[in-house]
Scaffold this motif. Structure first.
Motif, PDB file in Angstrom:
ATOM      1  N   CYS A  43       0.854  -1.181   0.000  1.00  0.00           N
ATOM      2  CA  CYS A  43       0.000   0.000   0.000  1.00  0.00           C
ATOM      3  C   CYS A  43       0.889   1.230   0.000  1.00  0.00           C
ATOM      4  CB  CYS A  43      -0.968   0.008   1.180  1.00  0.00           C
ATOM      5  SG  CYS A  43      -0.183  -0.062   2.809  1.00  0.00           S
ATOM      6  N   ALA A  44       0.399   2.338  -0.536  1.00  0.00           N
ATOM      7  CA  ALA A  44       1.175   3.570  -0.636  1.00  0.00           C
ATOM      8  C   ALA A  44       0.230   4.754  -0.650  1.00  0.00           C
ATOM      9  CB  ALA A  44       2.059   3.557  -1.886  1.00  0.00           C
ATOM     10  N   VAL A  45       0.783   5.938  -0.376  1.00  0.00           N
ATOM     11  CA  VAL A  45      -0.012   7.156  -0.280  1.00  0.00           C
ATOM     12  C   VAL A  45       0.658   8.273  -1.064  1.00  0.00           C
ATOM     13  CG1 VAL A  45      -0.864   8.952   1.282  1.00  0.00           C
ATOM     14  CG2 VAL A  45      -0.996   6.563   1.967  1.00  0.00           C
ATOM     15  N   LEU A  46      -0.129   8.987  -1.858  1.00  0.00           N
ATOM     16  CA  LEU A  46       0.265  10.264  -2.434  1.00  0.00           C
ATOM     17  C   LEU A  46      -0.505  11.329  -1.659  1.00  0.00           C
ATOM     18  CD1 LEU A  46       1.141   8.232  -4.694  1.00  0.00           C
ATOM     19  CD2 LEU A  46       0.682  10.063  -6.329  1.00  0.00           C
ATOM     20  N   ALA A  47       0.121  11.821  -0.578  1.00  0.00           N
ATOM     21  CA  ALA A  47      -0.591  12.627   0.403  1.00  0.00           C
ATOM     22  C   ALA A  47      -1.107  13.937  -0.184  1.00  0.00           C
ATOM     23  CB  ALA A  47       0.320  12.908   1.601  1.00  0.00           C
ATOM     24  N   ASP A  48      -0.299  14.628  -0.989  1.00  0.00           N
ATOM     25  CA  ASP A  48      -0.710  15.924  -1.522  1.00  0.00           C
ATOM     26  C   ASP A  48      -1.922  15.810  -2.433  1.00  0.00           C
ATOM     27  OD1 ASP A  48       1.344  17.052  -0.131  1.00  0.00           O
ATOM     28  OD2 ASP A  48       2.704  17.236  -1.849  1.00  0.00           O
ATOM     29  N   LEU A  49      -2.087  14.660  -3.066  1.00  0.00           N
ATOM     30  CA  LEU A  49      -3.220  14.450  -3.971  1.00  0.00           C
ATOM     31  C   LEU A  49      -4.353  13.664  -3.326  1.00  0.00           C
ATOM     32  CD1 LEU A  49      -1.148  13.511  -7.145  1.00  0.00           C
ATOM     33  CD2 LEU A  49      -2.119  15.741  -6.561  1.00  0.00           C
ATOM     34  N   ALA A  50      -4.131  13.202  -2.081  1.00  0.00           N
ATOM     35  CA  ALA A  50      -5.126  12.414  -1.352  1.00  0.00           C
ATOM     36  C   ALA A  50      -5.485  11.139  -2.098  1.00  0.00           C
ATOM     37  CB  ALA A  50      -6.383  13.245  -1.074  1.00  0.00           C
ATOM     38  N   PHE A  51      -4.455  10.441  -2.637  1.00  0.00           N
ATOM     39  CA  PHE A  51      -4.658   9.174  -3.322  1.00  0.00           C
ATOM     40  C   PHE A  51      -4.041   8.055  -2.472  1.00  0.00           C
ATOM     41  CE2 PHE A  51      -4.495  11.368  -7.746  1.00  0.00           C
ATOM     42  CZ  PHE A  51      -5.787  11.837  -7.537  1.00  0.00           C
ATOM     43  N   PHE A  52      -4.751   6.934  -2.402  1.00  0.00           N
ATOM     44  CA  PHE A  52      -4.289   5.761  -1.671  1.00  0.00           C
ATOM     45  C   PHE A  52      -4.261   4.590  -2.638  1.00  0.00           C
ATOM     46  CE2 PHE A  52      -5.030   2.018   1.081  1.00  0.00           C
ATOM     47  CZ  PHE A  52      -3.971   2.189   1.971  1.00  0.00           C
ATOM     48  N   LEU A  53      -3.105   3.913  -2.740  1.00  0.00           N
ATOM     49  CA  LEU A  53      -2.945   2.802  -3.685  1.00  0.00           C
ATOM     50  C   LEU A  53      -2.750   1.495  -2.931  1.00  0.00           C
ATOM     51  CD1 LEU A  53      -1.077   5.397  -5.072  1.00  0.00           C
ATOM     52  CD2 LEU A  53      -1.469   3.835  -6.984  1.00  0.00           C
ATOM     53  N   VAL A  54      -3.382   0.426  -3.440  1.00  0.00           N
ATOM     54  CA  VAL A  54      -3.324  -0.888  -2.811  1.00  0.00           C
ATOM     55  C   VAL A  54      -3.086  -1.936  -3.895  1.00  0.00           C
ATOM     56  CG1 VAL A  54      -4.549  -2.613  -1.446  1.00  0.00           C
ATOM     57  CG2 VAL A  54      -4.909  -0.196  -0.977  1.00  0.00           C
ATOM     58  N   LEU A  55      -2.148  -2.847  -3.609  1.00  0.00           N
ATOM     59  CA  LEU A  55      -1.935  -4.011  -4.473  1.00  0.00           C
ATOM     60  C   LEU A  55      -2.443  -5.234  -3.740  1.00  0.00           C
ATOM     61  CD1 LEU A  55      -0.762  -5.329  -7.018  1.00  0.00           C
ATOM     62  CD2 LEU A  55       1.444  -5.452  -5.850  1.00  0.00           C
ATOM     63  N   ALA A  56      -3.493  -5.858  -4.281  1.00  0.00           N
ATOM     64  CA  ALA A  56      -4.118  -7.018  -3.645  1.00  0.00           C
ATOM     65  C   ALA A  56      -4.416  -8.068  -4.708  1.00  0.00           C
ATOM     66  CB  ALA A  56      -5.408  -6.606  -2.928  1.00  0.00           C
ATOM     67  N   ASP A  57      -3.919  -9.276  -4.485  1.00  0.00           N
ATOM     68  CA  ASP A  57      -4.105 -10.377  -5.438  1.00  0.00           C
ATOM     69  C   ASP A  57      -3.675  -9.996  -6.849  1.00  0.00           C
ATOM     70  OD1 ASP A  57      -4.784 -12.772  -4.283  1.00  0.00           O
ATOM     71  OD2 ASP A  57      -6.928 -12.323  -4.175  1.00  0.00           O
ATOM     72  N   GLY A  58      -2.589  -9.216  -6.949  1.00  0.00           N
ATOM     73  CA  GLY A  58      -2.051  -8.851  -8.245  1.00  0.00           C
ATOM     74  C   GLY A  58      -2.776  -7.723  -8.947  1.00  0.00           C
ATOM     75  N   VAL A  59      -3.757  -7.101  -8.297  1.00  0.00           N
ATOM     76  CA  VAL A  59      -4.515  -5.996  -8.888  1.00  0.00           C
ATOM     77  C   VAL A  59      -4.151  -4.706  -8.172  1.00  0.00           C
ATOM     78  CG1 VAL A  59      -6.797  -5.074  -9.423  1.00  0.00           C
ATOM     79  CG2 VAL A  59      -6.398  -7.550  -9.501  1.00  0.00           C
ATOM     80  N   LEU A  60      -3.687  -3.696  -8.929  1.00  0.00           N
ATOM     81  CA  LEU A  60      -3.316  -2.404  -8.365  1.00  0.00           C
ATOM     82  C   LEU A  60      -4.487  -1.442  -8.518  1.00  0.00           C
ATOM     83  CD1 LEU A  60      -1.229  -0.504  -7.123  1.00  0.00           C
ATOM     84  CD2 LEU A  60      -0.344  -0.079  -9.441  1.00  0.00           C
ATOM     85  N   VAL A  61      -4.981  -0.949  -7.376  1.00  0.00           N
ATOM     86  CA  VAL A  61      -6.162  -0.090  -7.369  1.00  0.00           C
ATOM     87  C   VAL A  61      -5.834   1.207  -6.642  1.00  0.00           C
ATOM     88  CG1 VAL A  61      -8.605   0.097  -6.742  1.00  0.00           C
ATOM     89  CG2 VAL A  61      -7.635  -2.137  -7.324  1.00  0.00           C
ATOM     90  N   ALA A  62      -6.311   2.330  -7.203  1.00  0.00           N
ATOM     91  CA  ALA A  62      -6.163   3.642  -6.578  1.00  0.00           C
ATOM     92  C   ALA A  62      -7.494   4.056  -5.974  1.00  0.00           C
ATOM     93  CB  ALA A  62      -5.688   4.670  -7.598  1.00  0.00           C
ATOM     94  N   PHE A  63      -7.459   4.600  -4.756  1.00  0.00           N
ATOM     95  CA  PHE A  63      -8.653   5.064  -4.050  1.00  0.00           C
ATOM     96  C   PHE A  63      -8.498   6.533  -3.700  1.00  0.00           C
ATOM     97  CE2 PHE A  63      -8.473   0.526  -3.251  1.00  0.00           C
ATOM     98  CZ  PHE A  63      -9.797   0.107  -3.347  1.00  0.00           C
ATOM     99  N   ASP A  64      -9.610   7.207  -3.629  1.00  0.00           N
ATOM    100  CA  ASP A  64      -9.655   8.573  -3.134  1.00  0.00           C
ATOM    101  C   ASP A  64      -9.669   8.509  -1.608  1.00  0.00           C
ATOM    102  OD1 ASP A  64     -10.254  11.183  -2.385  1.00  0.00           O
ATOM    103  OD2 ASP A  64     -11.559  11.513  -4.124  1.00  0.00           O
ATOM    104  N   LEU A  65      -8.685   9.127  -0.954  1.00  0.00           N
ATOM    105  CA  LEU A  65      -8.608   9.058   0.508  1.00  0.00           C
ATOM    106  C   LEU A  65      -9.859   9.622   1.173  1.00  0.00           C
ATOM    107  CD1 LEU A  65      -4.963   9.915   1.671  1.00  0.00           C
ATOM    108  CD2 LEU A  65      -6.318   7.893   2.229  1.00  0.00           C
TER     109      LEU A  65
END
Length: 592
Positions: free
Chosen positions: A294-316
């Motif tokens: 998991c990772a965070v782009l704090a200035d843009l309020a984006f949260f990224l998660v890699l789960a079961d080989g799928v990379l998904v971006a979420f709005d914090l």
């Protein structure tokens, strides 16, 4: 201040410590030990290290003490019995145990170091009470030819008389974190063995006390959890009311859009958010299986998660409840960054040419395909009309396996079987580090049989530390080996490396090794069980890669370990407890 450079007790204090062992016999032995303080220079100046690469043991420090020294025996081979023995000269310093082979050279005795010196914090005294063995046979032969005596002391005396001193007394020691059976050394009398045991125990206790006063990092608990399957509803709470929630795999600290300090913890059963230093605050926010990063782009309020080989971006904003009374705002829907069917092995976030970027990798046969994504920033004309948070910027590949990557300004360094492939993603050309073959690197690779890279750290302007599983190697900004710096051989086999300037932290399954990046000197060892790295400081943007000498720093590294004692064999793996912790610097960092 470096631990090994910290002010040590002076000679008088050292004498007082060893005299305090008590008794006239102990006092006489300790006087002999203090006399060896004067002999230390003659020993240390004649040490010969393997491959000619000296290990910085800080032996020139006048406060260092040679606690005990003497001859011991070891078996030359694995044959049964004690027919083939080799003599070792063993030196117990106040911080290391060193084994050497004495060899006469002209009129001087040279001490060729046998194996790696063992830091006392990694030394385990396995057994110093085993029955003695006959020098030319086995203990089985002794037991058939001597009366059965239950008193070990009386048995030892009778054997010494019966065999005229031709018996040896085993001393079993082990180095923490090294696989294999304990090392067995032999001495020629029960008295010598007891003296070694007492000296070793006292030296280990003293070293532990000195280290407790000079810690570089303290371990601070963030939350403690277990690995049991996720129930229908789940909350990560403190040990007083701990709820199972799956095996922890990653974490990242970040600041919420409204300024609250939070921590994300990923596991095999999803993602949890909670407040720093409040274990009971963690809440399950994403129900995903097999989260690995998991990772965070704090200035843009984006949260990224890699789960079961799928990379998904979420709005914090969609994952964090706003403070009471605060207004809500429209959020963007989640976005899968790669096409369906693409299994992402890993991803990294960082600044590429000054712009936040996400790079992920998937394999296709023996080829590693890389995808570079950039965020849709508000200054772009199409931003308002686009619901996607990221867009594909460019792609490239390398014809080999890839383990990880590091951002280097306008380039990226790919960790692969060849070493470190530095790629210019604009012109698409690459070079492999180190660019020039080095004899020391070849010998070290041959010695360990593995040369897998695990990290690349910029130590100073124009210098990098290339970190492999077993050692580190300095290069300049042209990729050439630094002739002035030697290879640093780790105390263990590292699985991960983290960077908390000016210290490099190496994670092995049984301890964390802390070294100063500019000198390579060992500064601290943090023991543990089931140790792992969850956050190495690279999984958020912006991330802190700079530091100022003398200025206190915030924690930058998260880890994982099991409780103090290993679970029993009857404990299922999925029910083992886990501690998620952060490493807190206890003294101001400085540049030596």
């Amino acid at each position: 201040m470096l631990l090994d450079e910290a002010p040590l007790p002076n000679r008088a204090a050292n004498q007082s410590f060893w005299y305090s062992r008590g008794g006239d016999d102990a006092r006489e032995a300790n006087q002999t030990s203090v006399m060896r303080f004067e002999e230390r220079a003659s020993y240390t100046s004649n040490l010969v290290f393997e491959f000619g690469e000296p290990i910085d043991l800080d032996l020139q420090n006048e406060a260092r003490l040679l606690v005990h020294a003497g001859k011991m025996q070891r078996r030359k081979d694995l044959s049964f019995g004690l027919k083939n023995l080799a003599e070792l000269f063993v030196m117990l310093f106040d911080h290391y145990l060193l084994l050497a082979k004495p060899k006469q050279q002209d009129e001087t005795i040279k001490y060729h170091v046998y194996g790696r010196p063992i830091p006392l914090e990694l030394l385990i005294l396995v057994n110093f009470t085993d029955p003695p063995k006959r020098r030319s046979g086995s203990i089985m032969a002794l037991s058939r030819s001597t009366p059965r005596i239950t008193d070990d002391t009386q048995l030892s005396k009778d054997l010494e008389i019966a065999y005229g001193g031709r018996v040896l007394y085993p001393c079993r020691i082990q180095r923490r974190g090294h696989p294999g059976d304990p090392m067995t050394l032999y001495v020629e009398s029960e008295h010598a063995r007891n003296e070694w045991r007492e000296r070793l125990q006292a030296a280990i206790a003293r070293r532990k006390h000195v280290l407790s006063l000079s810690q570089i990092f303290d371990v601070r608990l963030l939350c403690d959890v277990s690995c049991a399957p996720l129930p229908s509803r789940n909350v990560v709470v403190s040990s007083d009311n701990m709820k199972p929630h799956g095996r922890v795999t990653c974490s990242v600290p970040f600041e919420s859009p409204d300024g609250r300090e939070l921590i994300a913890v990923g596991s095999t059963d999803g993602v949890w958010f909670g407040f720093s230093h409040n274990p009971s605050s963690f809440r399950h926010v994403l129900l995903l299986k097999n989260v690995s990063q998991c990772a965070v782009l704090a200035d843009l309020a984006f949260f990224l998660v890699l789960a079961d080989g799928v990379l998904v971006a979420f709005d914090l904003h969609a994952l964090i409840s706003p403070p009471r009374g605060a207004s809500t705002r429209a959020t963007k829907p989640p976005q899968a960054l790669c096409e369906e069917g693409v299994f992402v092995e890993f991803f990294c976030v960082g600044l590429l040419n000054g712009r936040p970027s996400v790079v992920c990798m998937n394999r296709k046969g023996t080829t590693s395909l890389f995808h570079i994504f950039t965020p849709n920033l508000p200054d772009l004309p199409e931003y308002r009309e686009c619901n996607d948070m990221f867009r594909l910027h460019r792609e490239f590949f390398i014809p080999s396996e890839a383990y990880d990557l590091v951002f280097l300004g306008s380039k990226i360094s790919i960790l692969c079987p060849k070493g470190f492939e530095v790629m210019d993603v604009t012109e698409f050309y690459s070079v492999t580090l180190p660019v020039r073959e080095d004899t020391r690197l070849r010998l070290m690779t041959k010695r360990h049989g593995v040369c897998r890279p695990i990290g690349m750290i910029r130590t100073t302007e124009g210098h990098f530390l290339l970190c492999y599983k077993a050692f580190g190697f300095y290069v300049d900004n042209h990729g050439d080996p630094c002739s002035s710096s030697s290879i640093i051989e780790w105390e263990g086999v590292a699985e991960r490396v983290a960077w908390h300037p000016p210290y490099v932290l190496l994670f092995s399954p049984t301890f964390i090794e802390v070294r100063h990046a500019m000198t390579g000197r060992l500064a601290q060892i943090i023991p543990g069980i089931g140790v792992g790295c969850l956050y190495d400081g690279r999984r958020r943007v912006p991330y802190l890669d700079d530091w100022s000498p003398g200025v206190p720093q915030e924690p930058r590294v998260h880890g994982l370990m099991r409780p103090g004692s290993a679970p029993s064999n009857d404990t299922p793996a999925e029910q083992e407890a886990q501690f998620v912790f952060e490493l807190v610097p206890t003294i101001p960092a400085y540049s030596p």
